[in-house]
Design a protein around this motif. Structure first.
Motif, PDB file in Angstrom:
ATOM      1  N   ASP A  47       0.830  -1.207   0.000  1.00  0.00           N
ATOM      2  CA  ASP A  47       0.000   0.000   0.000  1.00  0.00           C
ATOM      3  C   ASP A  47       0.863   1.254   0.000  1.00  0.00           C
ATOM      4  OD1 ASP A  47      -2.412  -1.339  -0.095  1.00  0.00           O
ATOM      5  OD2 ASP A  47      -2.799  -1.213   2.077  1.00  0.00           O
ATOM      6  N   ALA A  48       1.911   1.252   0.820  1.00  0.00           N
ATOM      7  CA  ALA A  48       2.810   2.407   0.880  1.00  0.00           C
ATOM      8  C   ALA A  48       3.494   2.598  -0.474  1.00  0.00           C
ATOM      9  CB  ALA A  48       3.841   2.222   1.996  1.00  0.00           C
ATOM     10  N   PHE A  49       3.928   1.479  -1.060  1.00  0.00           N
ATOM     11  CA  PHE A  49       4.571   1.557  -2.381  1.00  0.00           C
ATOM     12  C   PHE A  49       3.590   2.105  -3.424  1.00  0.00           C
ATOM     13  CE2 PHE A  49       5.418  -0.451  -6.516  1.00  0.00           C
ATOM     14  CZ  PHE A  49       6.672   0.073  -6.769  1.00  0.00           C
ATOM     15  N   CYS A  50       2.343   1.604  -3.404  1.00  0.00           N
ATOM     16  CA  CYS A  50       1.323   2.078  -4.357  1.00  0.00           C
ATOM     17  C   CYS A  50       1.046   3.561  -4.152  1.00  0.00           C
ATOM     18  CB  CYS A  50       0.038   1.269  -4.202  1.00  0.00           C
ATOM     19  SG  CYS A  50       0.159  -0.406  -4.871  1.00  0.00           S
ATOM     20  N   LYS A  51       1.006   3.990  -2.877  1.00  0.00           N
ATOM     21  CA  LYS A  51       0.762   5.382  -2.588  1.00  0.00           C
ATOM     22  C   LYS A  51       1.895   6.247  -3.123  1.00  0.00           C
ATOM     23  CE  LYS A  51      -0.473   8.463   1.153  1.00  0.00           C
ATOM     24  NZ  LYS A  51      -0.665   8.637   2.582  1.00  0.00           N
ATOM     25  N   ARG A  52       3.154   5.832  -2.894  1.00  0.00           N
ATOM     26  CA  ARG A  52       4.300   6.585  -3.424  1.00  0.00           C
ATOM     27  C   ARG A  52       4.273   6.585  -4.948  1.00  0.00           C
ATOM     28  NH1 ARG A  52       7.515   3.545   0.440  1.00  0.00           N
ATOM     29  NH2 ARG A  52       8.214   2.337  -1.330  1.00  0.00           N
ATOM     30  N   LEU A  53       3.917   5.451  -5.524  1.00  0.00           N
ATOM     31  CA  LEU A  53       3.842   5.344  -6.975  1.00  0.00           C
ATOM     32  C   LEU A  53       2.751   6.269  -7.521  1.00  0.00           C
ATOM     33  CD1 LEU A  53       5.049   3.881  -9.421  1.00  0.00           C
ATOM     34  CD2 LEU A  53       3.265   2.161  -9.166  1.00  0.00           C
ATOM     35  N   ASP A  54       1.572   6.325  -6.895  1.00  0.00           N
ATOM     36  CA  ASP A  54       0.488   7.219  -7.313  1.00  0.00           C
ATOM     37  C   ASP A  54       0.919   8.677  -7.200  1.00  0.00           C
ATOM     38  OD1 ASP A  54      -1.242   5.188  -7.963  1.00  0.00           O
ATOM     39  OD2 ASP A  54      -2.362   5.246  -6.067  1.00  0.00           O
ATOM     40  N   GLU A  55       1.602   9.003  -6.083  1.00  0.00           N
ATOM     41  CA  GLU A  55       2.082  10.373  -5.908  1.00  0.00           C
ATOM     42  C   GLU A  55       3.078  10.745  -6.999  1.00  0.00           C
ATOM     43  OE1 GLU A  55       3.636  10.465  -1.926  1.00  0.00           O
ATOM     44  OE2 GLU A  55       1.640  10.588  -1.008  1.00  0.00           O
ATOM     45  N   LYS A  56       3.979   9.802  -7.307  1.00  0.00           N
ATOM     46  CA  LYS A  56       4.974  10.047  -8.349  1.00  0.00           C
ATOM     47  C   LYS A  56       4.295  10.206  -9.713  1.00  0.00           C
ATOM     48  CE  LYS A  56       9.663   8.760  -9.249  1.00  0.00           C
ATOM     49  NZ  LYS A  56      10.759   7.900  -8.928  1.00  0.00           N
ATOM     50  N   ILE A  57       3.279   9.370  -9.975  1.00  0.00           N
ATOM     51  CA  ILE A  57       2.548   9.448 -11.250  1.00  0.00           C
ATOM     52  C   ILE A  57       1.812  10.790 -11.337  1.00  0.00           C
ATOM     53  CG2 ILE A  57       0.557   8.510 -12.526  1.00  0.00           C
ATOM     54  CD1 ILE A  57       1.488   5.716 -11.639  1.00  0.00           C
ATOM     55  N   ASP A  58       1.157  11.202 -10.232  1.00  0.00           N
ATOM     56  CA  ASP A  58       0.474  12.498 -10.213  1.00  0.00           C
ATOM     57  C   ASP A  58       1.458  13.630 -10.477  1.00  0.00           C
ATOM     58  OD1 ASP A  58      -1.989  11.360  -9.736  1.00  0.00           O
ATOM     59  OD2 ASP A  58      -1.978  11.745  -7.571  1.00  0.00           O
ATOM     60  N   LYS A  59       2.617  13.550  -9.830  1.00  0.00           N
ATOM     61  CA  LYS A  59       3.633  14.583 -10.009  1.00  0.00           C
ATOM     62  C   LYS A  59       4.108  14.623 -11.459  1.00  0.00           C
ATOM     63  CE  LYS A  59       7.985  16.132  -8.002  1.00  0.00           C
ATOM     64  NZ  LYS A  59       9.065  15.829  -7.068  1.00  0.00           N
ATOM     65  N   GLU A  60       4.331  13.457 -12.041  1.00  0.00           N
ATOM     66  CA  GLU A  60       4.768  13.376 -13.442  1.00  0.00           C
ATOM     67  C   GLU A  60       3.686  13.913 -14.381  1.00  0.00           C
ATOM     68  OE1 GLU A  60       7.693  12.358 -14.870  1.00  0.00           O
ATOM     69  OE2 GLU A  60       8.569  12.180 -12.870  1.00  0.00           O
ATOM     70  N   GLN A  61       2.413  13.603 -14.083  1.00  0.00           N
ATOM     71  CA  GLN A  61       1.311  14.108 -14.918  1.00  0.00           C
ATOM     72  C   GLN A  61       1.209  15.629 -14.824  1.00  0.00           C
ATOM     73  OE1 GLN A  61      -2.102  11.833 -13.592  1.00  0.00           O
ATOM     74  NE2 GLN A  61      -1.827  10.287 -15.200  1.00  0.00           N
ATOM     75  N   GLN A  62       1.402  16.155 -13.609  1.00  0.00           N
ATOM     76  CA  GLN A  62       1.377  17.604 -13.452  1.00  0.00           C
ATOM     77  C   GLN A  62       2.536  18.243 -14.218  1.00  0.00           C
ATOM     78  OE1 GLN A  62       1.377  18.298  -9.237  1.00  0.00           O
ATOM     79  NE2 GLN A  62      -0.807  17.839  -9.012  1.00  0.00           N
ATOM     80  N   GLN A  63       3.701  17.625 -14.154  1.00  0.00           N
ATOM     81  CA  GLN A  63       4.850  18.150 -14.905  1.00  0.00           C
ATOM     82  C   GLN A  63       4.586  18.063 -16.406  1.00  0.00           C
ATOM     83  OE1 GLN A  63       8.239  15.930 -13.489  1.00  0.00           O
ATOM     84  NE2 GLN A  63       8.566  17.291 -11.727  1.00  0.00           N
ATOM     85  N   LEU A  64       3.969  16.971 -16.834  1.00  0.00           N
ATOM     86  CA  LEU A  64       3.649  16.808 -18.243  1.00  0.00           C
ATOM     87  C   LEU A  64       2.655  17.887 -18.701  1.00  0.00           C
ATOM     88  CD1 LEU A  64       3.979  15.101 -20.814  1.00  0.00           C
ATOM     89  CD2 LEU A  64       2.054  13.710 -20.043  1.00  0.00           C
ATOM     90  N   LYS A  65       1.607  18.155 -17.886  1.00  0.00           N
ATOM     91  CA  LYS A  65       0.643  19.208 -18.204  1.00  0.00           C
ATOM     92  C   LYS A  65       1.339  20.566 -18.270  1.00  0.00           C
ATOM     93  CE  LYS A  65      -3.596  17.172 -16.327  1.00  0.00           C
ATOM     94  NZ  LYS A  65      -4.611  17.275 -15.261  1.00  0.00           N
ATOM     95  N   ALA A  66       2.201  20.832 -17.297  1.00  0.00           N
ATOM     96  CA  ALA A  66       2.935  22.100 -17.279  1.00  0.00           C
ATOM     97  C   ALA A  66       3.819  22.220 -18.514  1.00  0.00           C
ATOM     98  CB  ALA A  66       3.765  22.215 -15.997  1.00  0.00           C
ATOM     99  N   CYS A  67       4.451  21.099 -18.890  1.00  0.00           N
ATOM    100  CA  CYS A  67       5.310  21.087 -20.092  1.00  0.00           C
ATOM    101  C   CYS A  67       4.472  21.363 -21.341  1.00  0.00           C
ATOM    102  CB  CYS A  67       5.978  19.726 -20.218  1.00  0.00           C
ATOM    103  SG  CYS A  67       7.752  19.795 -20.183  1.00  0.00           S
ATOM    104  N   LYS A  68       3.291  20.747 -21.436  1.00  0.00           N
ATOM    105  CA  LYS A  68       2.415  20.972 -22.590  1.00  0.00           C
ATOM    106  C   LYS A  68       1.985  22.437 -22.654  1.00  0.00           C
ATOM    107  CE  LYS A  68       0.413  16.376 -23.230  1.00  0.00           C
ATOM    108  NZ  LYS A  68      -0.814  15.551 -23.143  1.00  0.00           N
ATOM    109  N   LYS A  69       1.605  22.995 -21.484  1.00  0.00           N
ATOM    110  CA  LYS A  69       1.207  24.402 -21.445  1.00  0.00           C
ATOM    111  C   LYS A  69       2.368  25.293 -21.838  1.00  0.00           C
ATOM    112  CE  LYS A  69      -2.648  25.615 -18.718  1.00  0.00           C
ATOM    113  NZ  LYS A  69      -3.286  26.043 -17.544  1.00  0.00           N
ATOM    114  N   LYS A  70       3.548  24.975 -21.337  1.00  0.00           N
ATOM    115  CA  LYS A  70       4.731  25.770 -21.664  1.00  0.00           C
ATOM    116  C   LYS A  70       5.002  25.717 -23.159  1.00  0.00           C
ATOM    117  CE  LYS A  70       9.638  26.213 -20.686  1.00  0.00           C
ATOM    118  NZ  LYS A  70      10.810  25.597 -20.102  1.00  0.00           N
ATOM    119  N   THR A  71       4.909  24.523 -23.736  1.00  0.00           N
ATOM    120  CA  THR A  71       5.123  24.368 -25.173  1.00  0.00           C
ATOM    121  C   THR A  71       4.066  25.152 -25.954  1.00  0.00           C
ATOM    122  OG1 THR A  71       6.044  22.166 -24.809  1.00  0.00           O
ATOM    123  CG2 THR A  71       5.335  22.680 -27.041  1.00  0.00           C
TER     124      THR A  71
END
Length: 169
Positions: free
Chosen positions: A18-42
Motif C-alpha cells: 500500500d505504501a509503495f502504491c501510494k508513493r507510486l500514485d504520488e509520483k505518477i500524479d507529479k509526473e502528470q502535473q509536470q507533463l501538463k505544465a510542459c504541454k502548457k509551456k510548449t
C-alpha cells in the motif's frame, strides 16, 4: 501461532505494498502535473513564437508604410511648391465666382458640376411655384439657346403671374 506469524507477514506485506502504491500514485500524479505544465509551456512558447513572427511582420509593414508615407509627403510638397495661382488667374477666378453667384440668384439656375462636360444638368428654382424644375441637356446635340429657352419657360410664367398681381401706377 504459525498462522499468526503468517498473518503478520501478510499484513506487513500489504502495508508495504500500500505504501509503495501510494508513493507510486504520488509520483505518477507529479509526473502528470509536470507533463501538463510542459504541454502548457510548449503551447505558450508556440503562441509566443507566432505572436513574435506576427509582430515582426507588422513592424516591417509599418516601416514600409511609413517609408511610402514619407515619400508621398515629399511628392506632395514638391507639387505644392510647383502649384501657385497667378494673381491674374486668381482675379479671374474671383470674378467668375461672383458672376456665377449673381447668375444663380437672378435666374434660379443651379448647375450640377459632376455631370459630363457636354451635358448641362441641374435644376431651375421657381420662387413663384415653389418648385424645382430639373433639366439635363446634351449640349453637343441641343440648340445653344436650349437652356435659355427652358429658363424663359419657367421664369417667364412667373413674370406673367407677377405682372398680373402687380398694381398699375
Amino acid at each position: 501461532m504459525a498462522v499468526e506469524i503468517k498473518d503478520q507477514l501478510y499484513l506487513k506485506a500489504v502495508d508495504e505494498l500500500d505504501a509503495f502504491c501510494k508513493r507510486l500514485d504520488e509520483k505518477i500524479d507529479k509526473e502528470q502535473q509536470q507533463l501538463k505544465a510542459c504541454k502548457k509551456k510548449t503551447e505558450f512558447e508556440t503562441k509566443l513564437a507566432h505572436e513574435m513572427k506576427l509582430n515582426k511582420d507588422l513592424t516591417d509593414r509599418l516601416a514600409e508604410l511609413s517609408r511610402r508615407g514619407n515619400e508621398l509627403d515629399r511628392v506632395c510638397a514638391s507639387f505644392e511648391s510647383c502649384l501657385t495661382i497667378a494673381d491674374s488667374d486668381k482675379t479671374r477666378l474671383d470674378n467668375a465666382k461672383e458672376a456665377y453667384q449673381l447668375a444663380k440668384e437672378l435666374t434660379g439656375i443651379r448647375l450640377d458640376f459632376s455631370a459630363p462636360s457636354h451635358i448641362a444638368k441641374g435644376y431651375i428654382k421657381s420662387e413663384y411655384h415653389k418648385q424645382l424644375h430639373p433639366f439635363e441637356i446634351d449640349m453637343s446635340t441641343a440648340d445653344s439657346n436650349a437652356l435659355w429657352n427652358l429658363l424663359n419657360t419657367v421664369v417667364g410664367s412667373e413674370r406673367i403671374h407677377n405682372d398680373e398681381n402687380r398694381p398699375i401706377n
